[in-house]
Design an enzyme around this catalytic site. Structure first.
Site, PDB file in Angstrom:
ATOM      1  N   GLU A  49      40.763  33.201  41.199  1.00 46.66           N
ATOM      2  CA  GLU A  49      41.182  33.179  39.798  1.00 46.66           C
ATOM      3  C   GLU A  49      42.135  32.038  39.480  1.00 46.66           C
ATOM      4  O   GLU A  49      42.197  31.558  38.348  1.00 46.66           O
ATOM      5  CB  GLU A  49      41.818  34.515  39.402  1.00 46.66           C
ATOM      6  CG  GLU A  49      40.831  35.679  39.315  1.00 46.66           C
ATOM      7  CD  GLU A  49      40.673  36.438  40.621  1.00 46.66           C
ATOM      8  OE1 GLU A  49      41.112  35.923  41.671  1.00 46.66           O
ATOM      9  OE2 GLU A  49      40.110  37.547  40.594  1.00 46.66           O
ATOM     10  N   GLN A 112      43.826  48.733  40.909  1.00 46.86           N
ATOM     11  CA  GLN A 112      43.895  47.397  40.318  1.00 46.86           C
ATOM     12  C   GLN A 112      44.669  47.380  39.005  1.00 46.86           C
ATOM     13  O   GLN A 112      44.345  46.626  38.084  1.00 46.86           O
ATOM     14  CB  GLN A 112      42.493  46.795  40.136  1.00 46.86           C
ATOM     15  CG  GLN A 112      41.843  46.461  41.478  1.00 46.86           C
ATOM     16  CD  GLN A 112      40.590  45.623  41.358  1.00 46.86           C
ATOM     17  OE1 GLN A 112      39.866  45.699  40.369  1.00 46.86           O
ATOM     18  NE2 GLN A 112      40.302  44.828  42.389  1.00 46.86           N
TER      19      GLN A 112
END
Lengths: 585, 177
Positions: A49, A112
């Site tokens: 990312e 998450q």
């Protein structure tokens, strides 16, 4: 029109004119990736990312349009924190969309889950946690508005999964697209000033016409405001020299007779000393960064300061200006030029500046940016590699760099002629910036050659994005200046820590950069002797169907000069040894 | 101990989730302690007013005001100079007081115009509204009885209706040049 939140999000991006999104899907953002399949928006699937964030930055820096990154919740979001900091420090317009766990799960330490709006509060211009599917178009519209107006910067939009999941009733919404007036009504506290105060502009014009030793101190704000043409008009009209900071390289052509190059810690002697001895700093879109000023108390002690910036908080943050002007650089410079012309027509003339000009040319002649010639048998001179890359680069080539010695050599030896041809990490100093930023730049400007010059340390941080470049057919070119060291740290340890080299040696041969690059689908070359430099570069320039990596084995003893040692005043600038002996003679 | 420089900022913000954290965060990440803080919606419930008292030197407060102004949710900031503003604070205190000393507390309450909110066999709860200095004084005087619990609201402030010209410094984003 009834849509679900995921469809609305993609449709909002389309409505904003987004043509490419850099990202990586995961649990919480998954529902948004489904309508993406039906959208004309191109998605670049990154390998980490952080890569998505720097790609969005690279794209934004060369196109002037906001870069868009989309990642999932938790580690997806935290992996993009560094690019957000980078974009925040260099005022890069960027919109980052993060998935979030469904609203009922927020605050439960769900799988998450991360409080990404909390985490990024201090490093985004603004961020949102979207509260209902109906709010999605407005949130996206606001995000782009905030990211691109005033002082640009990154904006993060955190979207809970239940609002975008077509199977969840909470995702139902009625499509609309907010008008400018709707956005303004939603943002009562956001009104950037663009037009400078006329009285202050007149004061500035008078100071400029009265100055004997003026210097234009041009910063990244010039490029953000698309004010390069206005800057040149002002400099030529007033016949005043221009320094361009690291983030402003390209804003004023280096070949111009009035160009002094980069100021600061590794700036040209003439740029550093002209600011030191100046009686007027015409500061345009710069922020008196510590890498420019050195010890602030000793910086340009005799100079009055005109400071133009779109961000009021920059005025007086480091140096108190004599004439503060809040406004957009392009508008203010155009207005300033107009007033100077008027005053000139009324008979105001500037004092004789020929002594000042000859002082500057004296500095330029005596202390040019230079390095000692290559000695047979030694490793390559990194500066020579950068010069050769530049010499062979097609017109309009975009140069991207990482952070460290190679970055400074790029800035010093490339010779920038055109705005938006230089992409680097200035304020944050993010190692590993170059590869993903170059990918983003090439996506934004596929018509241009894009060279990334990287250090071996930087390359190892984000090299995997070359896999992205190969698979997505983004043919960037990479030059690794491999000296086996974290070179800038080595330079500091050599100069300031009695050559006690602590944890800076990486290894010249491990990894094998050629094998690694080939494994990632690139063409790879290794260059060890000076006569191989030009042919390798020519070969790299000819390849346009895949990424190319050229490893240059460079001299680890080579240091970046001039240098103002950390914490010292700019008067204490250190020139390279061979120029010092010349001084003694 | 060095002399403290307290500043009272009246910050008009959008009445939304997370805005207080943004404002408080700006002070926290520069290492400035917030002395007191009071937040409530204004007469227009789209906005809240944060009255924040901070201990910083003069130069940083100007920079702080500019940084606060950069927050998208901040609408307007006014720094209230002590001499040009009216400040009030509310304090409630529960004291350990036996029957034989109750009169002493009543006497103090009368002098300070405090109110007795509750009385028990060995304790009393008193409330006092007033200028922060007055509350400091009251707190000192009742301390010897034994404070079981004390709660202050933090100050709220408004600009004085001026007989002399206004001295409050107002920065509005639209014209902050």
């Amino acid at each position: 029109m009834k849509l679900d939140g995921g469809q609305a999000l993609i449709k909002s991006l389309e409505a904003e004119g987004v043509d490419v999104v850099f990202g990586l899907p995961g649990g919480a953002i998954l529902p948004v990736y489904d309508p993406l399949l039906d959208s004309p928006i191109r998605h670049i699937l990154v390998r980490h990312e952080q890569g998505a964030g720097h790609m969005a930055e690279g794209y934004a820096q060369v196109t002037g349009r906001p870069g868009v990154a989309m990642v999932t919740s938790g580690p997806g979001g935290t992996n993009i924190v560094t690019p957000l900091l980078d974009a925040y420090m260099d005022s890069v317009p960027m919109v980052c969309i993060t998935g979030q766990v469904a609203r009922p799960s927020i605050g439960t330490d769900a799988f998450q889950e991360a409080d990404i709006t909390g985490i990024t509060q201090a490093i985004t211009k603004h961020n949102f946690l979207v509260q209902s599917a109906q709010d999605i178009p407005m949130a996206i519209r606001e995000a782009f508005h905030i990211a691109t107006t005033g002082r640009p910067g990154p904006v993060l939009v955190d979207v809970p999964k239940d609002l975008v999941d077509a199977n969840n009733p909470a995702s139902a919404m009625e499509w609309y697209w907010p008008t400018d007036a709707d956005v303004a009504a939603e943002l009562p506290g956001y009104k950037p000033t663009t037009k400078g105060h006329p009285l202050k502009i007149r004061e500035a014009a008078e100071l400029i016409l009265a100055a004997e030793r003026p210097v234009i101190y041009a910063g990244g704000g010039i490029l953000k405001a698309h004010a390069a043409a206005e800057l040149r008009t002002l400099a030529e009209l007033c016949d005043i020299h221009v320094v361009t900071t690291l983030t402003a390289r390209g804003a004023f052509p280096d070949s111009h007779p009035l160009a002094l190059g980069m100021p600061g810690m590794h700036g040209t002697y003439a740029a550093v000393m002209s600011m030191q001895k100046s009686d007027l700093l015409i500061t345009l879109g710069s922020r008196f960064d510590d890498r420019v000023t050195g010890k602030v108390a000793g910086f340009a002690p005799g100079a009055k300061v005109i400071h133009v910036d779109v961000d009021p908080a920059e005025l007086g943050k480091v140096r108190q200006p004599d004439v503060p002007i809040v406004g957009d650089c392009r508008q203010v410079i155009a207005e300033l030029t107009h007033v100077i012309r008027e005053l000139g027509d009324q008979g105001t003339t500037a004092p004789d500046r020929s002594p000042w000009k000859s002082t500057i040319s004296g500095w330029q002649e005596r202390y040019p940016i230079a390095y000692e010639p290559h000695v047979a048998g030694d490793a390559l001179k990194p500066q020579a590699v950068v010069e050769s890359l530049h010499a062979a680069a097609p017109d309009g080539t975009i140069l991207v760099s990482g952070v460290g010695q190679h970055q400074m050599w790029c800035s010093q030896y490339w010779g920038f002629e055109e705005p938006y041809t230089w992409v680097n990490s200035g304020g944050a100093g993010t190692m590993g910036f170059a590869i993903p930023a170059a990918v983003g730049a090439k996506v934004g400007r596929p018509d241009r050659t894009v060279w990334a010059v990287d250090g071996d340390g930087c390359f190892q941080m984000t090299a995997q994005e070359l896999v992205t470049a190969s698979t997505e057919h983004i043919p960037i070119k990479v030059a690794i200046l491999n000296n086996g060291y974290l070179g800038m740290v080595r330079q500091w340890q050599e100069m300031f820590y009695d050559e006690r080299y602590s944890e800076v040696y990486l290894s010249l041969d491990v990894p094998d950069y050629v094998k690694w690059a080939e494994a990632m689908g690139c063409v790879a070359l290794r260059v060890e002797s000076p006569e191989e430099i030009a042919p390798a570069i020519d070969k790299a320039n000819e390849i346009d169907d895949r990424p190319v990596v050229v490893e240059f084995r460079t001299d680890d003893r080579e240091k970046v000069f001039p240098m103002v040692p950390g914490g010292k005043a700019n008067d204490e600038i250190v020139v390279p040894p061979f120029q010092r002996s010349e001084e003694a003679r | 101990m060095s002399r403290r420089t307290l500043h009272t900022l009246s910050v008009l913000v959008e009445n939304r989730a997370g805005v207080l954290a943004r404002v408080a965060g700006l002070f926290a990440r520069r290492g400035y302690n917030i002395e007191s803080l009071a937040v409530a919606p204004t007469d227009d419930d789209r906005f809240s007013r944060i009255t924040v008292v901070v201990d910083v030197e003069l130069t940083p407060i100007e920079q702080m005001v500019k940084q606060l102004n950069k927050l998208v949710n901040v609408v307007k900031i006014t720094e209230l100079e002590p001499r040009a503003s009216i400040e009030r604070e509310l304090c409630m205190v529960t004291l350990s007081v036996d029957r034989d000393r109750r009169n002493e507390v009543l006497e103090l309450a009368q002098i300070f115009e405090a109110r007795i909110l509750a009385v028990a066999h060995t304790a009393m709860t008193v409330s006092l509204e007033g200028e922060p200095d007055k509350i400091d004084d009251f707190e000192e005087l009742v301390r010897p009885f034994g404070i079981i619990e004390l709660q202050r609201t933090g100050r709220i402030a408004l600009a004085k209706l001026e007989r002399s010209p206004a001295r409050s410094r107002s920065t509005n984003k639209a014209k902050a040049s």
